[in-house]
Design a protein around this motif. Structure first.
Motif, PDB file in Angstrom:
ATOM      1  N   ARG A 126     -19.962  46.123  -8.840  1.00  0.00           N
ATOM      2  CA  ARG A 126     -19.114  46.987  -9.668  1.00  0.00           C
ATOM      3  C   ARG A 126     -18.933  46.363 -11.057  1.00  0.00           C
ATOM      4  NH1 ARG A 126     -13.897  46.838  -7.568  1.00  0.00           N
ATOM      5  NH2 ARG A 126     -14.467  44.681  -7.085  1.00  0.00           N
ATOM      6  N   VAL A 127     -18.407  47.153 -11.980  1.00  0.00           N
ATOM      7  CA  VAL A 127     -18.184  46.668 -13.330  1.00  0.00           C
ATOM      8  C   VAL A 127     -16.891  47.277 -13.858  1.00  0.00           C
ATOM      9  CG1 VAL A 127     -19.502  48.520 -14.430  1.00  0.00           C
ATOM     10  CG2 VAL A 127     -19.259  46.316 -15.595  1.00  0.00           C
ATOM     11  N   ALA A 128     -16.136  46.471 -14.626  1.00  0.00           N
ATOM     12  CA  ALA A 128     -14.894  46.936 -15.249  1.00  0.00           C
ATOM     13  C   ALA A 128     -15.137  47.182 -16.731  1.00  0.00           C
ATOM     14  CB  ALA A 128     -13.782  45.915 -15.059  1.00  0.00           C
ATOM     15  N   LEU A 129     -14.645  48.304 -17.219  1.00  0.00           N
ATOM     16  CA  LEU A 129     -14.714  48.665 -18.631  1.00  0.00           C
ATOM     17  C   LEU A 129     -13.282  48.707 -19.155  1.00  0.00           C
ATOM     18  CD1 LEU A 129     -17.144  51.690 -18.198  1.00  0.00           C
ATOM     19  CD2 LEU A 129     -17.795  49.340 -18.788  1.00  0.00           C
ATOM     20  N   VAL A 130     -13.022  48.028 -20.245  1.00  0.00           N
ATOM     21  CA  VAL A 130     -11.651  47.967 -20.743  1.00  0.00           C
ATOM     22  C   VAL A 130     -11.656  48.062 -22.261  1.00  0.00           C
ATOM     23  CG1 VAL A 130     -11.734  45.436 -20.732  1.00  0.00           C
ATOM     24  CG2 VAL A 130      -9.522  46.579 -20.798  1.00  0.00           C
ATOM     25  N   VAL A 131     -10.669  48.773 -22.786  1.00  0.00           N
ATOM     26  CA  VAL A 131     -10.472  48.865 -24.229  1.00  0.00           C
ATOM     27  C   VAL A 131      -8.968  48.876 -24.477  1.00  0.00           C
ATOM     28  CG1 VAL A 131     -10.519  51.398 -24.264  1.00  0.00           C
ATOM     29  CG2 VAL A 131     -11.120  50.136 -26.325  1.00  0.00           C
ATOM     30  N   GLY A 132      -8.547  48.205 -25.548  1.00  0.00           N
ATOM     31  CA  GLY A 132      -7.120  48.101 -25.817  1.00  0.00           C
ATOM     32  C   GLY A 132      -6.835  48.024 -27.300  1.00  0.00           C
ATOM     33  N   ASP A 133      -5.563  48.188 -27.631  1.00  0.00           N
ATOM     34  CA  ASP A 133      -5.120  48.194 -29.025  1.00  0.00           C
ATOM     35  C   ASP A 133      -3.757  47.518 -29.096  1.00  0.00           C
ATOM     36  OD1 ASP A 133      -4.541  48.638 -31.661  1.00  0.00           O
ATOM     37  OD2 ASP A 133      -4.577  50.815 -31.558  1.00  0.00           O
ATOM     38  N   VAL A 134      -3.686  46.398 -29.788  1.00  0.00           N
ATOM     39  CA  VAL A 134      -2.432  45.657 -29.944  1.00  0.00           C
ATOM     40  C   VAL A 134      -1.702  46.170 -31.182  1.00  0.00           C
ATOM     41  CG1 VAL A 134      -1.418  43.381 -30.361  1.00  0.00           C
ATOM     42  CG2 VAL A 134      -3.356  43.630 -28.801  1.00  0.00           C
ATOM     43  N   VAL A 135      -0.404  46.356 -31.048  1.00  0.00           N
ATOM     44  CA  VAL A 135       0.410  46.816 -32.170  1.00  0.00           C
ATOM     45  C   VAL A 135       0.426  45.754 -33.258  1.00  0.00           C
ATOM     46  CG1 VAL A 135       2.746  47.445 -32.885  1.00  0.00           C
ATOM     47  CG2 VAL A 135       1.843  48.262 -30.704  1.00  0.00           C
ATOM     48  N   GLY A 136       0.332  46.178 -34.512  1.00  0.00           N
ATOM     49  CA  GLY A 136       0.409  45.251 -35.627  1.00  0.00           C
ATOM     50  C   GLY A 136      -0.951  44.820 -36.129  1.00  0.00           C
ATOM     51  N   HIS A 137      -0.939  43.943 -37.126  1.00  0.00           N
ATOM     52  CA  HIS A 137      -2.159  43.465 -37.748  1.00  0.00           C
ATOM     53  C   HIS A 137      -2.018  41.987 -38.071  1.00  0.00           C
ATOM     54  CE1 HIS A 137      -2.037  47.813 -38.538  1.00  0.00           C
ATOM     55  NE2 HIS A 137      -3.358  47.763 -38.441  1.00  0.00           N
ATOM     56  N   GLY A 138      -3.152  41.345 -38.322  1.00  0.00           N
ATOM     57  CA  GLY A 138      -3.127  39.950 -38.730  1.00  0.00           C
ATOM     58  C   GLY A 138      -3.244  38.988 -37.562  1.00  0.00           C
ATOM     59  N   ILE A 139      -2.899  37.717 -37.857  1.00  0.00           N
ATOM     60  CA  ILE A 139      -3.068  36.639 -36.891  1.00  0.00           C
ATOM     61  C   ILE A 139      -2.262  36.888 -35.630  1.00  0.00           C
ATOM     62  CG2 ILE A 139      -2.621  34.203 -36.466  1.00  0.00           C
ATOM     63  CD1 ILE A 139      -5.027  34.586 -38.139  1.00  0.00           C
ATOM     64  N   GLN A 140      -1.024  37.391 -35.772  1.00  0.00           N
ATOM     65  CA  GLN A 140      -0.179  37.608 -34.597  1.00  0.00           C
ATOM     66  C   GLN A 140      -0.806  38.631 -33.650  1.00  0.00           C
ATOM     67  OE1 GLN A 140       2.616  36.002 -33.705  1.00  0.00           O
ATOM     68  NE2 GLN A 140       2.654  37.160 -31.806  1.00  0.00           N
ATOM     69  N   ALA A 141      -1.348  39.717 -34.209  1.00  0.00           N
ATOM     70  CA  ALA A 141      -1.997  40.729 -33.371  1.00  0.00           C
ATOM     71  C   ALA A 141      -3.246  40.163 -32.712  1.00  0.00           C
ATOM     72  CB  ALA A 141      -2.350  41.958 -34.209  1.00  0.00           C
ATOM     73  N   LEU A 142      -4.012  39.348 -33.437  1.00  0.00           N
ATOM     74  CA  LEU A 142      -5.215  38.763 -32.856  1.00  0.00           C
ATOM     75  C   LEU A 142      -4.871  37.782 -31.743  1.00  0.00           C
ATOM     76  CD1 LEU A 142      -7.535  38.106 -35.933  1.00  0.00           C
ATOM     77  CD2 LEU A 142      -7.730  39.877 -34.200  1.00  0.00           C
ATOM     78  N   ALA A 143      -3.793  37.005 -31.936  1.00  0.00           N
ATOM     79  CA  ALA A 143      -3.389  36.062 -30.888  1.00  0.00           C
ATOM     80  C   ALA A 143      -2.994  36.805 -29.619  1.00  0.00           C
ATOM     81  CB  ALA A 143      -2.234  35.198 -31.388  1.00  0.00           C
ATOM     82  N   THR A 144      -2.238  37.893 -29.776  1.00  0.00           N
ATOM     83  CA  THR A 144      -1.857  38.697 -28.614  1.00  0.00           C
ATOM     84  C   THR A 144      -3.088  39.326 -27.966  1.00  0.00           C
ATOM     85  OG1 THR A 144       0.277  39.193 -29.654  1.00  0.00           O
ATOM     86  CG2 THR A 144      -0.397  40.599 -27.831  1.00  0.00           C
ATOM     87  N   MET A 145      -4.007  39.813 -28.790  1.00  0.00           N
ATOM     88  CA  MET A 145      -5.240  40.401 -28.252  1.00  0.00           C
ATOM     89  C   MET A 145      -6.033  39.379 -27.445  1.00  0.00           C
ATOM     90  SD  MET A 145      -8.807  40.425 -29.083  1.00  0.00           S
ATOM     91  CE  MET A 145      -9.180  40.572 -30.821  1.00  0.00           C
ATOM     92  N   GLY A 146      -6.134  38.146 -27.951  1.00  0.00           N
ATOM     93  CA  GLY A 146      -6.850  37.118 -27.226  1.00  0.00           C
ATOM     94  C   GLY A 146      -6.212  36.808 -25.886  1.00  0.00           C
ATOM     95  N   ARG A 147      -4.878  36.762 -25.843  1.00  0.00           N
ATOM     96  CA  ARG A 147      -4.187  36.513 -24.579  1.00  0.00           C
ATOM     97  C   ARG A 147      -4.422  37.650 -23.586  1.00  0.00           C
ATOM     98  NH1 ARG A 147       0.220  34.882 -28.247  1.00  0.00           N
ATOM     99  NH2 ARG A 147       0.447  32.602 -28.180  1.00  0.00           N
TER     100      ARG A 147
END
Length: 458
Positions: A126-147
């Motif tokens: 099987r395979v999982a497909l995932v897409v998401g969108d973190v609120v905000g922009h910049g380093i803080q949003a990227l850090a949350t996205m990475g987590r």
């Protein structure tokens, strides 16, 4: 200028007779020199002119330095964003995939966002497909996205169903917000601002099973996905919306879809459909037309380009966009062997023999020794400790997979047997002889699986 013959000639030709040279200084750094020349009037530069030139130069230097810093920070954030996203898509048995991730233009004012996608191989092909969108922009949003991306991969590896996985993600975002709210020290103000409303996200998580040709989806406040049938019909299946991640206390629900071979699943973030001035409904219409215009012979890469051309005509979105396309590829019946087994210890030897015969039919006789051990251990455990019905399944895809399912929800645990223990060594041997193994729960019980690579030459 007398040392530069060409400039001296130009100065005489234009009648330049007075000169001010002021360094461009910003935050202790010399960025260059500003040169002021006078040639149309006979008056020479005086002290007031020098003060005005210094004032103009100081302001210009600050603007130039701000632009330089912004460009450097943006390039750094873009490099960080690219490092956090899949750089290339590996070949998968269950799906063929293609993706795009255009970042917001520098003139949009939005900055780099936390849109992301991922493809995660799971047990059983099987395979999982995932897409998401973190609120905000910049380093803080990227850090949350990475987590969140790391958390999704960890939870997916535990074979959690989509609705349960989103529940755990919701808890993670709540903990991140709580920690940011209590943060002290440098950067605390930014963290607390994020906690006040910027630590949140939407997500859509889908699992496609090529054996049964079913796709299970759940979403947390995210736009629905598009499904294109092999005949070109586009549908946006109704999925329970679910709350965005970070609200807490509200349930998530999943929906199961039957997808024939060759179906196309399109996952995307809201930046794609909300890029125009006419709203999301018009964006869904444009997306539907773009997917319909691509025939079954079009490559996924070409379909990605067609979608972006149709919905982002300028080429540069006002907000980040993530697009993930997956074309389903079900398993052929010849790749799978399934046997229903009675809860009788005498059937273990028969199960080993059936597995060996099937490996011979596949030309995998070299894998017989390990497979017999795995089948013997997993079937014996199911008969002794689980509940009927019991089923044995061999899957021949990119690796050799052995699965044993039963109606019990109790999962086995790997332990090291002591010297005089009579049992407890079976799973340890399975873990050592196979590439990986695990347990995944189903609505009617559980499945214990073990995966081993093909012998050399296959």
């Amino acid at each position: 200028m007398e040392h530069d013959t060409a400039r001296a000639r130009s100065a005489r030709a234009y009648g330049i007779h007075s000169l001010i040279v002021v360094p461009l200084l910003a935050r202790g750094t010399t960025l260059g020199l500003a040169v002021f020349l006078r040639h149309r009037t006979p008056d020479l530069f005086d002290t007031d002119d020098l003060l005005l030139a210094e004032e103009i130069t100081a302001r210009a230097a600050l603007c130039i330095d701000n632009a330089r810093r912004y460009t450097h920070e943006r390039n750094t954030v873009l490099a960080l964003q690219r490092s956090m996203l899949p750089q290339r898509t590996s070949p998968y048995v269950a799906v063929a995939v293609a993706s795009r991730h255009p970042s917001a233009g520098s003139g949009s004012g939005a900055g780099v966002g936390g849109d992301w996608f991922d493809v995660v191989p799971l047990s059983g092909g099987r395979v999982a497909l995932v897409v998401g969108d973190v609120v905000g922009h910049g380093i803080q949003a990227l850090a949350t996205m990475g987590r969140l991306r790391l958390a999704v991969r960890t939870l997916a590896d535990m074979d959690m169903p989509p609705d349960e996985l989103l529940t755990h993600l919701d808890d993670l975002v709540l903990r991140l917000a709580d920690r940011a709210d209590r943060e002290e020290g440098p950067g605390a103000e930014e963290m607390q601002t994020a906690a006040a409303g910027e630590i949140g996200a939407t997500c859509l998580y889908a699992v496609y099973d090529p054996l049964f040709r079913r796709c299970t989806l759940a979403r947390a406040g995210h736009p629905v996905s598009a499904v294109v049938a092999p005949d070109g019909t586009v549908d946006f299946p109704e999925l329970p919306a679910g709350p965005p991640l970070g609200l807490g206390g509200l349930p998530f629900e999943s929906v199961e879809l039957e997808l024939p071979d060759g179906s196309l699943i399109a996952l995307f973030t809201n930046g794609l459909i909300e890029s125009g001035e006419s709203g999301a409904d018009a964006g869904f219409d444009r997306l539907s037309r773009a997917l319909t215009a691509s025939d079954s012979t079009s490559s996924l890469e070409q379909i990605c380009d067609n979608v972006l051309d149709a919905l982002l005509p300028g080429g540069v979105p006002s907000d980040d966009v993530a697009v993930l396309l997956a074309r389903t590829q079900g398993m052929d019946a010849s790749q799978v062997a399934i046997w229903d087994l009675p809860a009788d210890p005498a059937v273990v030897a028969q199960a080993r023999q059936m597995a060996t015969d099937q490996l011979a039919a596949w030309g995998l006789e070299e894998a017989s020794f390990v497979t017999e051990l795995v089948v013997s251990e997993l079937v014996t455990n199911a008969i002794r400790h689980a509940v009927a019905p019991i089923q044995l399944r061999l899957i021949h895809e990119s690796s050799l997979i052995c699965e044993v399912s039963d109606a019990s929800s109790t999962a086995p645990h790997l332990r090291r047997a002591r010297v005089f223990d009579e049992g407890g060594r079976g799973l340890l041997l399975v873990a050592q002889l196979t590439q990986r193994w695990g347990t995944r729960h189903t609505p009617h019980g559980k499945i214990i699986w073990a995966e081993q690579p093909f012998p050399t030459g296959h």
